[in-house]
Design a protein around this motif. Structure first.
Motif, PDB file in Angstrom:
ATOM      1  N   PHE A 208       0.825  -1.200   0.000  1.00 45.90           N
ATOM      2  CA  PHE A 208       0.000   0.000   0.000  1.00 45.90           C
ATOM      3  C   PHE A 208       0.866   1.259   0.000  1.00 45.90           C
ATOM      4  CE2 PHE A 208      -2.792  -3.186   1.868  1.00 45.90           C
ATOM      5  CZ  PHE A 208      -3.957  -3.002   1.136  1.00 45.90           C
ATOM      6  N   THR A 209       2.103   1.134   0.504  1.00 45.54           N
ATOM      7  CA  THR A 209       2.975   2.308   0.616  1.00 45.54           C
ATOM      8  C   THR A 209       4.416   2.026   0.187  1.00 45.54           C
ATOM      9  OG1 THR A 209       3.484   1.777   2.934  1.00 45.54           O
ATOM     10  CG2 THR A 209       1.618   3.259   2.529  1.00 45.54           C
ATOM     11  N   ASP A 210       4.833   0.778   0.143  1.00 47.05           N
ATOM     12  CA  ASP A 210       6.242   0.448  -0.102  1.00 47.05           C
ATOM     13  C   ASP A 210       6.524   0.220  -1.580  1.00 47.05           C
ATOM     14  OD1 ASP A 210       6.383   0.530   2.613  1.00 47.05           O
ATOM     15  OD2 ASP A 210       6.602  -1.637   2.906  1.00 47.05           O
ATOM     16  N   PHE A 211       7.716   0.648  -2.019  1.00 47.10           N
ATOM     17  CA  PHE A 211       8.191   0.322  -3.360  1.00 47.10           C
ATOM     18  C   PHE A 211       9.702   0.139  -3.308  1.00 47.10           C
ATOM     19  CE2 PHE A 211       8.272   4.923  -3.056  1.00 47.10           C
ATOM     20  CZ  PHE A 211       9.428   5.313  -3.704  1.00 47.10           C
ATOM     21  N   HIS A 212      10.206  -0.678  -4.232  1.00 43.01           N
ATOM     22  CA  HIS A 212      11.618  -1.030  -4.269  1.00 43.01           C
ATOM     23  C   HIS A 212      12.258  -0.448  -5.523  1.00 43.01           C
ATOM     24  CE1 HIS A 212      10.226  -4.925  -2.017  1.00 43.01           C
ATOM     25  NE2 HIS A 212      10.026  -3.822  -1.301  1.00 43.01           N
ATOM     26  N   VAL A 213      13.431   0.112  -5.363  1.00 44.66           N
ATOM     27  CA  VAL A 213      14.153   0.714  -6.484  1.00 44.66           C
ATOM     28  C   VAL A 213      15.438  -0.074  -6.727  1.00 44.66           C
ATOM     29  CG1 VAL A 213      15.339   2.771  -7.338  1.00 44.66           C
ATOM     30  CG2 VAL A 213      13.208   3.009  -6.018  1.00 44.66           C
ATOM     31  N   LEU A 214      15.601  -0.559  -7.948  1.00 47.24           N
ATOM     32  CA  LEU A 214      16.817  -1.283  -8.325  1.00 47.24           C
ATOM     33  C   LEU A 214      17.690  -0.361  -9.158  1.00 47.24           C
ATOM     34  CD1 LEU A 214      18.406  -3.945  -8.332  1.00 47.24           C
ATOM     35  CD2 LEU A 214      17.191  -4.572 -10.434  1.00 47.24           C
ATOM     36  N   LEU A 221      16.617  -0.943  -3.157  1.00 44.94           N
ATOM     37  CA  LEU A 221      16.431   0.022  -2.078  1.00 44.94           C
ATOM     38  C   LEU A 221      14.958   0.039  -1.725  1.00 44.94           C
ATOM     39  CD1 LEU A 221      18.490   2.942  -3.671  1.00 44.94           C
ATOM     40  CD2 LEU A 221      19.344   1.120  -2.177  1.00 44.94           C
ATOM     41  N   TYR A 222      14.665  -0.125  -0.434  1.00 45.64           N
ATOM     42  CA  TYR A 222      13.277  -0.158   0.006  1.00 45.64           C
ATOM     43  C   TYR A 222      12.856   1.241   0.470  1.00 45.64           C
ATOM     44  CZ  TYR A 222      13.961  -5.249   0.114  1.00 45.64           C
ATOM     45  OH  TYR A 222      14.248  -6.552  -0.211  1.00 45.64           O
ATOM     46  N   PHE A 223      11.865   1.811  -0.223  1.00 47.98           N
ATOM     47  CA  PHE A 223      11.320   3.118   0.139  1.00 47.98           C
ATOM     48  C   PHE A 223       9.873   2.951   0.594  1.00 47.98           C
ATOM     49  CE2 PHE A 223      14.713   4.342  -2.755  1.00 47.98           C
ATOM     50  CZ  PHE A 223      15.233   5.503  -2.176  1.00 47.98           C
ATOM     51  N   ILE A 248      33.243  -0.976   2.442  1.00 41.87           N
ATOM     52  CA  ILE A 248      33.075  -1.497   3.802  1.00 41.87           C
ATOM     53  C   ILE A 248      31.871  -2.423   3.878  1.00 41.87           C
ATOM     54  CG2 ILE A 248      32.644  -0.831   6.205  1.00 41.87           C
ATOM     55  CD1 ILE A 248      34.011   1.836   5.587  1.00 41.87           C
ATOM     56  N   VAL A 249      30.811  -2.089   3.166  1.00 48.20           N
ATOM     57  CA  VAL A 249      29.582  -2.877   3.177  1.00 48.20           C
ATOM     58  C   VAL A 249      29.255  -3.281   1.742  1.00 48.20           C
ATOM     59  CG1 VAL A 249      27.102  -2.832   3.635  1.00 48.20           C
ATOM     60  CG2 VAL A 249      28.680  -1.721   5.228  1.00 48.20           C
ATOM     61  N   HIS A 250      28.851  -4.556   1.565  1.00 48.16           N
ATOM     62  CA  HIS A 250      28.408  -5.070   0.274  1.00 48.16           C
ATOM     63  C   HIS A 250      26.989  -5.611   0.462  1.00 48.16           C
ATOM     64  CE1 HIS A 250      32.506  -4.749  -1.325  1.00 48.16           C
ATOM     65  NE2 HIS A 250      32.912  -5.245  -0.147  1.00 48.16           N
ATOM     66  N   PRO A 251      25.999  -4.742   0.396  1.00 47.83           N
ATOM     67  CA  PRO A 251      24.634  -5.137   0.783  1.00 47.83           C
ATOM     68  C   PRO A 251      23.931  -5.962  -0.283  1.00 47.83           C
ATOM     69  CG  PRO A 251      24.630  -2.884   0.008  1.00 47.83           C
ATOM     70  CD  PRO A 251      26.072  -3.329  -0.017  1.00 47.83           C
ATOM     71  N   GLN A 252      23.003  -6.775   0.207  1.00 46.63           N
ATOM     72  CA  GLN A 252      22.070  -7.455  -0.691  1.00 46.63           C
ATOM     73  C   GLN A 252      20.835  -6.579  -0.909  1.00 46.63           C
ATOM     74  OE1 GLN A 252      21.185 -11.449   0.608  1.00 46.63           O
ATOM     75  NE2 GLN A 252      23.313 -11.881   1.151  1.00 46.63           N
ATOM     76  N   TYR A 253      20.519  -5.749   0.092  1.00 46.29           N
ATOM     77  CA  TYR A 253      19.439  -4.765  -0.028  1.00 46.29           C
ATOM     78  C   TYR A 253      19.674  -3.682   1.014  1.00 46.29           C
ATOM     79  CZ  TYR A 253      17.299  -6.831   4.146  1.00 46.29           C
ATOM     80  OH  TYR A 253      17.070  -7.285   5.426  1.00 46.29           O
ATOM     81  N   LEU A 254      19.029  -2.525   0.831  1.00 51.09           N
ATOM     82  CA  LEU A 254      19.042  -1.446   1.816  1.00 51.09           C
ATOM     83  C   LEU A 254      17.604  -1.057   2.119  1.00 51.09           C
ATOM     84  CD1 LEU A 254      21.846   0.985   0.543  1.00 51.09           C
ATOM     85  CD2 LEU A 254      22.018  -0.779   2.299  1.00 51.09           C
ATOM     86  N   ASP A 255      17.253  -1.044   3.394  1.00 48.23           N
ATOM     87  CA  ASP A 255      15.902  -0.661   3.814  1.00 48.23           C
ATOM     88  C   ASP A 255      15.968   0.754   4.375  1.00 48.23           C
ATOM     89  OD1 ASP A 255      13.373  -0.392   4.801  1.00 48.23           O
ATOM     90  OD2 ASP A 255      13.283  -2.384   5.706  1.00 48.23           O
ATOM     91  N   LEU A 256      15.346   1.702   3.670  1.00 49.13           N
ATOM     92  CA  LEU A 256      15.413   3.116   4.034  1.00 49.13           C
ATOM     93  C   LEU A 256      14.096   3.628   4.606  1.00 49.13           C
ATOM     94  CD1 LEU A 256      17.047   4.160   0.651  1.00 49.13           C
ATOM     95  CD2 LEU A 256      18.264   3.778   2.806  1.00 49.13           C
ATOM     96  N   ARG A 257      13.191   2.729   4.939  1.00 51.66           N
ATOM     97  CA  ARG A 257      11.831   3.127   5.301  1.00 51.66           C
ATOM     98  C   ARG A 257      11.732   3.735   6.697  1.00 51.66           C
ATOM     99  NH1 ARG A 257       8.882  -2.438   4.134  1.00 51.66           N
ATOM    100  NH2 ARG A 257      10.845  -3.144   5.104  1.00 51.66           N
ATOM    101  N   ARG A 261      17.570   6.074   9.458  1.00 56.46           N
ATOM    102  CA  ARG A 261      18.267   4.807   9.685  1.00 56.46           C
ATOM    103  C   ARG A 261      18.302   3.974   8.409  1.00 56.46           C
ATOM    104  NH1 ARG A 261      14.874   2.566  14.659  1.00 56.46           N
ATOM    105  NH2 ARG A 261      13.281   3.840  13.605  1.00 56.46           N
ATOM    106  N   VAL A 262      19.299   3.100   8.330  1.00 52.82           N
ATOM    107  CA  VAL A 262      19.438   2.196   7.191  1.00 52.82           C
ATOM    108  C   VAL A 262      19.586   0.780   7.736  1.00 52.82           C
ATOM    109  CG1 VAL A 262      20.826   1.528   5.195  1.00 52.82           C
ATOM    110  CG2 VAL A 262      20.574   3.949   5.785  1.00 52.82           C
ATOM    111  N   TYR A 263      18.726  -0.105   7.277  1.00 56.56           N
ATOM    112  CA  TYR A 263      18.855  -1.518   7.607  1.00 56.56           C
ATOM    113  C   TYR A 263      19.305  -2.255   6.341  1.00 56.56           C
ATOM    114  CZ  TYR A 263      16.344  -0.435  11.893  1.00 56.56           C
ATOM    115  OH  TYR A 263      15.971   0.111  13.106  1.00 56.56           O
ATOM    116  N   TYR A 264      20.216  -3.158   6.502  1.00 59.93           N
ATOM    117  CA  TYR A 264      20.741  -3.845   5.308  1.00 59.93           C
ATOM    118  C   TYR A 264      21.126  -5.273   5.680  1.00 59.93           C
ATOM    119  CZ  TYR A 264      25.364  -2.915   7.333  1.00 59.93           C
ATOM    120  OH  TYR A 264      26.441  -2.865   8.186  1.00 59.93           O
ATOM    121  N   LYS A 265      21.320  -6.013   4.606  1.00 59.71           N
ATOM    122  CA  LYS A 265      21.795  -7.377   4.771  1.00 59.71           C
ATOM    123  C   LYS A 265      22.880  -7.617   3.732  1.00 59.71           C
ATOM    124  CE  LYS A 265      20.306 -12.225   4.544  1.00 59.71           C
ATOM    125  NZ  LYS A 265      19.180 -13.141   4.294  1.00 59.71           N
TER     126      LYS A 265
END
Length: 265
Positions: A208-214, A221-223, A248-257, A261-265
């Motif tokens: 309803f509110t989330d979208f992902h940008v590649l 990137l999760y917005f 320093i970081v090689h993320p599989q995704y970044l959560d910016l929602r 703050r940034v959450y990543y894996k």
């Protein structure tokens, strides 16, 4: 008692009858002449070809769209009322109605103007909308512009030249979702300034509110539209410069929602 001359009475009666006959003859003659003139005028207007629209000039539209517009105009010119071909008569042709009908029929038209080239031509200038990308629903892909208009049938892009929005929710909409479109276009604009190419945007089926940008970096990137998009981009830009660019970081995704703050894996 006064004597009455029957002959004179009869003469007066005959004279009155003659005047009545002449009156009705004149009325009938006038009606016949008027009707004949009306028929002649109608014939001259609609059946002689003196005022027929024969030439249609269409400028500014793409060749494909020009052909579609031409077909629609020819169809309207063929309209008849009680078998009278009024549609092709340039004197009765309504420019404003045709302009509105064409805009309603073809979403790819941004602006259109029609002028008469007396006595047999129409000059049509139709400007195509500027596509900002391709909006794909489960059933088809169409072009979209900054106002959310959808038109045509597009091919899903796999590169970076054309922005592709993959809307995995139920299809059938006639406009790009206004709940997402402004945020998506803003991300596209800001990422262009950061020199970060966007490959595609994904709206999940249950979102309803989330979208992902590649992006060209290869990770999504999760917005969310629930938070300030500009702040989410700012947080990403800082994290990218400080953590990702130096390696320093090689993320599989970044959560910016989550703001700031940034959450990543």
């Amino acid at each position: 008692m006064k004597a009455v001359d029957i002959k004179k009475v009869n003469q007066r009666v005959r004279y009155a009858d003659t005047r009545k006959r002449r009156f009705w003859v004149r009325i009938a003659a006038g009606f016949g002449i008027g009707l004949a003139a009306l028929v002649a005028l109608g014939y001259a207007l609609f059946f002689t070809g003196w005022f027929d629209i024969r030439d249609i000039s269409i400028a500014d539209a793409s060749p494909e769209h020009t052909a579609q517009i031409q077909t629609a105009i020819v169809g309207q010119l063929g309209q008849k009322i009680f078998h009278i071909p009024v549609g092709r008569n340039i004197l009765f042709f309504r420019k404003s109605k045709l302009s509105q009908d064409l805009k309603n029929a073809f979403a790819f038209i941004d602006s259109i103007s029609i002028s008469k080239d007396l006595f047999h031509g129409l000059i049509v200038r139709a400007t195509d909308r500027t596509a900002r990308g391709v909006w794909c629903s489960p059933d088809m892909c169409r072009y979209f512009d900054a106002e959310g208009n959808l038109w045509g049938q597009a091919v899903r892009s796999s590169g970076f030249l054309v922005l592709t929005v993959d809307d995995q929710r139920a299809g059938g909409e006639d406009r790009a979702d206004p709940a997402f479109l402004p945020s998506i276009l803003f991300v596209q604009q800001e990422f262009a300034a950061l020199n970060i190419p966007i490959k595609s945007v994904l709206i999940p089926a249950d979102s309803f509110t989330d979208f992902h940008v590649l992006t060209a970096d290869g990770y999504p990137l999760y917005f969310t539209t629930d938070a300030d998009i500009e702040k989410q981009i700012h947080t990403f830009a800082i994290f990218r410069d400080q953590k990702i660019v130096p390696g320093i970081v090689h993320p599989q995704y970044l959560d910016l929602r989550f703001e700031g703050r940034v959450y990543y894996k």
